[in-house]
Design an enzyme around this catalytic site. Structure first.
Site, short mmCIF file in Angstrom:
data_model
loop_
_atom_site.label_atom_id
_atom_site.label_comp_id
_atom_site.label_asym_id
_atom_site.label_seq_id
_atom_site.Cartn_x
_atom_site.Cartn_y
_atom_site.Cartn_z
CD GLU A 118 -11.15 -28.55 79.26
OE1 GLU A 118 -10.48 -28.35 78.60
OE2 GLU A 118 -10.78 -30.17 79.67
CB CYS A 152 -11.25 -20.56 75.67
SG CYS A 152 -11.50 -21.74 74.09
P1 NAD Z 1 -15.89 -16.96 83.30
O1 NAD Z 1 -15.03 -17.86 84.61
O2 NAD Z 1 -15.89 -15.64 84.29
O3 NAD Z 1 -17.09 -17.60 83.73
C1 NAD Z 1 -17.36 -18.63 83.52
C2 NAD Z 1 -18.94 -19.35 84.27
O4 NAD Z 1 -18.64 -19.62 85.99
C3 NAD Z 1 -19.96 -18.51 84.39
O5 NAD Z 1 -21.05 -19.68 84.29
C4 NAD Z 1 -19.84 -18.04 85.37
O6 NAD Z 1 -21.47 -17.82 85.72
C5 NAD Z 1 -19.49 -18.83 86.26
N1 NAD Z 1 -18.26 -17.60 87.24
C6 NAD Z 1 -18.34 -16.56 87.24
N2 NAD Z 1 -17.64 -15.68 88.12
C7 NAD Z 1 -17.52 -16.69 88.99
C8 NAD Z 1 -17.36 -16.76 90.72
N3 NAD Z 1 -16.94 -15.66 91.31
N4 NAD Z 1 -17.79 -17.47 91.57
C9 NAD Z 1 -18.56 -19.04 90.56
N5 NAD Z 1 -18.45 -18.89 89.75
C10 NAD Z 1 -18.22 -17.92 88.77
O7 NAD Z 1 -15.48 -16.76 82.07
P2 NAD Z 1 -16.45 -16.40 80.86
O8 NAD Z 1 -15.57 -14.46 81.19
O9 NAD Z 1 -18.10 -17.09 81.08
O10 NAD Z 1 -15.29 -16.81 79.72
C11 NAD Z 1 -14.63 -16.89 79.03
C12 NAD Z 1 -13.54 -17.23 80.26
O11 NAD Z 1 -13.80 -18.61 79.86
C13 NAD Z 1 -11.49 -16.92 79.28
O12 NAD Z 1 -11.10 -16.72 80.14
C14 NAD Z 1 -12.07 -18.16 78.24
O13 NAD Z 1 -10.29 -18.54 77.30
C15 NAD Z 1 -12.30 -19.26 78.51
N6 NAD Z 1 -13.10 -20.40 78.19
C16 NAD Z 1 -12.54 -21.54 77.91
C17 NAD Z 1 -12.76 -22.55 77.72
C18 NAD Z 1 -11.51 -24.03 77.34
O14 NAD Z 1 -12.43 -25.05 76.71
N7 NAD Z 1 -10.80 -24.01 77.79
C19 NAD Z 1 -13.59 -22.20 76.37
C20 NAD Z 1 -14.70 -21.54 76.39
C21 NAD Z 1 -14.07 -20.63 77.51
#
Ligand code: NAD
Length: 456
Positions: free
Chosen positions: A210, A244
């Site tokens: 997602e 998002c």
């Molecule tokens: P992110 O991808 O930075 O982090 C999400 C999760 O991944 C966190 O738990 C984080 O600890 C982990 N993570 C971060 N970097 C990582 C890595 N290198 N390796 C493994 N795990 C890692 O996202 P965010 O900043 O928390 O959220 C924002 C993003 O999420 C935006 O792009 C938004 O559009 C998206 N989002 C999508 C939905 C959806 O339903 N499609 C919902 C909410 C947010």
């Protein structure tokens, strides 16, 4: 860091005991969770305020209420979804009968982001439990208050062999991704989604991703412009734009651009007051890094409204930009904050083409008074999901799948699609000893003509 290997090994042992295959066990666990989230609702709302300054009303509307509703929906439908289903059998297989057996994947990993830190962790959890899996949840390190409440609720409800929360940052996430899970449900950015998918490929683990992206909002001249402005402001600035599926940018028909901008400015003031900094209902930006990124994105654009910020409070005003094109930084990445660029077009076909030339968005919104125009947009552009004449509301509908496509994700959830995301559908044919046709056995050359008559 938590002892990840032992948590997973404990979950495997629990899973092999077979309790989760029992529908009444699953229903019971969902009811335990239901009671806990109602009991701990104040703690949840307080944590969301501490992390993002979400007002209790907004937190209930976009998080606590949605989780409650999802649990209720699953409790109501679970027995029907989980039972094996008899399906048709082609006549040449008679007297066999055919079935689809839904079965859980096993031990699943749920990784969630910080923007809706409660519901984006618990909504997939509800689906994972309902489908009969054990689950490890890794919430975001940036919404630490909510993560702590999540961990407390899970601990008070479930055997850790069944559901566990592992808190931590990237290193914890990376350590989890090295392990073998039976399915991974990831919500977050497109870039990290690629890391997750690549790690999953080492174990051939199926993934639901997602992700994010730039979600367009088209406004045609025949739309109710005032109502469009109102619904755009509500969808864009809820959670200070850190959603998002928030409209990332507006594509507006040139002839109604000024009217739309005036409407948007009007509703920003009506919703959040003359100075949104003083509004009790306007959240803050999650972190300094994210805040600084937003400041950079506004540089070089014409600010028609907002544009002010206060680093000491991580406050960023609802901001409307014009005079930007696709070469401007604000149009080159997902904004994920309260900045709304407005770009005009003369011909809808050009607007459609522009969207199609960019990665497939997670959401798309089109405002128009003409249903043919709406259909044209829906049929010509590929996107995760969206609305005609509204924003965001498709998220809160358990009867339609929620998910992305292409760069905005793969797989979907909410309602039945969530159950499907955590289920393997096993196809089974049951044959009998009553009849045994000779033509299925060698030597085959004797039966060629008969076979051709049967299967034409
Ligand atoms: P992110 O991808 O930075 O982090 C999400 C999760 O991944 C966190 O738990 C984080 O600890 C982990 N993570 C971060 N970097 C990582 C890595 N290198 N390796 C493994 N795990 C890692 O996202 P965010 O900043 O928390 O959220 C924002 C993003 O999420 C935006 O792009 C938004 O559009 C998206 N989002 C999508 C939905 C959806 O339903 N499609 C919902 C909410 C947010």
């Amino acid at each position: 860091m938590a002892d990840i290997a032992s948590i997973i090994s404990r979950q495997r042992q629990f899973y092999y005991l077979g309790h989760t295959r029992d529908i009444s066990f699953r229903l019971n666990q969902l009811k335990i969770l239901q009671r806990a989230v109602i009991e701990k609702e104040n703690q949840i709302l307080e944590a969301l305020y501490a992390d993002l300054k979400k007002s209790p009303y907004e937190a209930y509307l976009t998080e606590a209420g949605l989780v409650r509703e999802e649990i209720r929906f699953y409790i109501k439908h679970l027995a029907k979804w989980a039972r094996p289903r008899r399906v048709k059998t082609p006549f040449y297989h008679l007297p066999s009968s055919s079935y689809i057996y839904p079965e859980p994947y096993g031990v699943v990993l749920i990784i969630s982001p910080w923007n809706y830190p409660y519901q984006l962790a618990f909504t997939p959890l509800v689906a994972a439990i309902a489908a009969g899996n054990c689950a490890v949840i890794k919430p975001s390190e940036f919404s630490a208050h909510t993560s702590e409440v999540l961990a407390g609720i899970v601990k008070s409800c479930f055997d850790p062999g069944f559901v566990s929360v592992v808190t931590g940052g990237v290193e914890t996430s990376s350590a989890l991704l090295k392990e073998k899970f039976d399915s991974i449900f990831f919500t977050g950015s497109t870039n990290v989604g690629k890391i997750v998918m690549s790690a999953a490929s080492n174990h051939l683990t199926p993934v639901t991703l997602e992700l994010g992206g730039k979600s367009p909002c088209i406004v045609e001249s025949d739309a109710d412009i005032k109502l469009a402005a109102k619904r755009i402001v509500s969808g864009k600035f809820i959670n200070a734009g850190q959603t998002c599926i928030a409209p990332d940018y507006i594509l507006v028909k040139q002839s109604v651009k000024d009217e739309l901008i005036a409407g948007i400015k009007n509703y920003i003031e009506l919703f959040f007051g003359k100075d949104p900094k003083n509004s009790k209902e306007y959240p803050r930006i999650i972190s300094r890094n994210h805040f600084d990124r937003l400041v950079r994105l506004t540089q070089g654009a014409s600010v028609v409204c907002g544009g002010d910020f206060d680093p000491s409070q991580l406050y960023f005003a609802p901001t409307l930009l014009t005079d930007v094109d696709w070469t401007h930084p604000v149009m080159q990445e997902e904004i994920f904050g309260p900045i709304l660029p407005v770009i005009e077009y003369n011909w809808l076909t050009d607007a459609i083409l522009t969207i199609k030339e960019h990665p497939k968005p997670l959401a798309l919104y089109v405002f128009t008074g003409n249903s043919d125009t709406a259909e044209m947009v829906l049929k010509q552009i590929s996107f995760g999901g969206g609305c005609v004449n509204d924003t965001l509301v498709h998220f809160a509908n358990p009867y339609i799948p929620f998910g992305g496509v292409g760069a905005s994700g793969m797989g979907s959830y909410h309602g039945k699609p969530g159950f499907d995301a955590f289920t393997h559908y096993k196809g089974v044919m049951k044959s009998s000893f009553l009849m045994d046709f000779p033509f299925r056995y060698p030597p085959f050359f004797r039966h060629v003509n008969l076979l051709k008559k049967v299967i034409r």
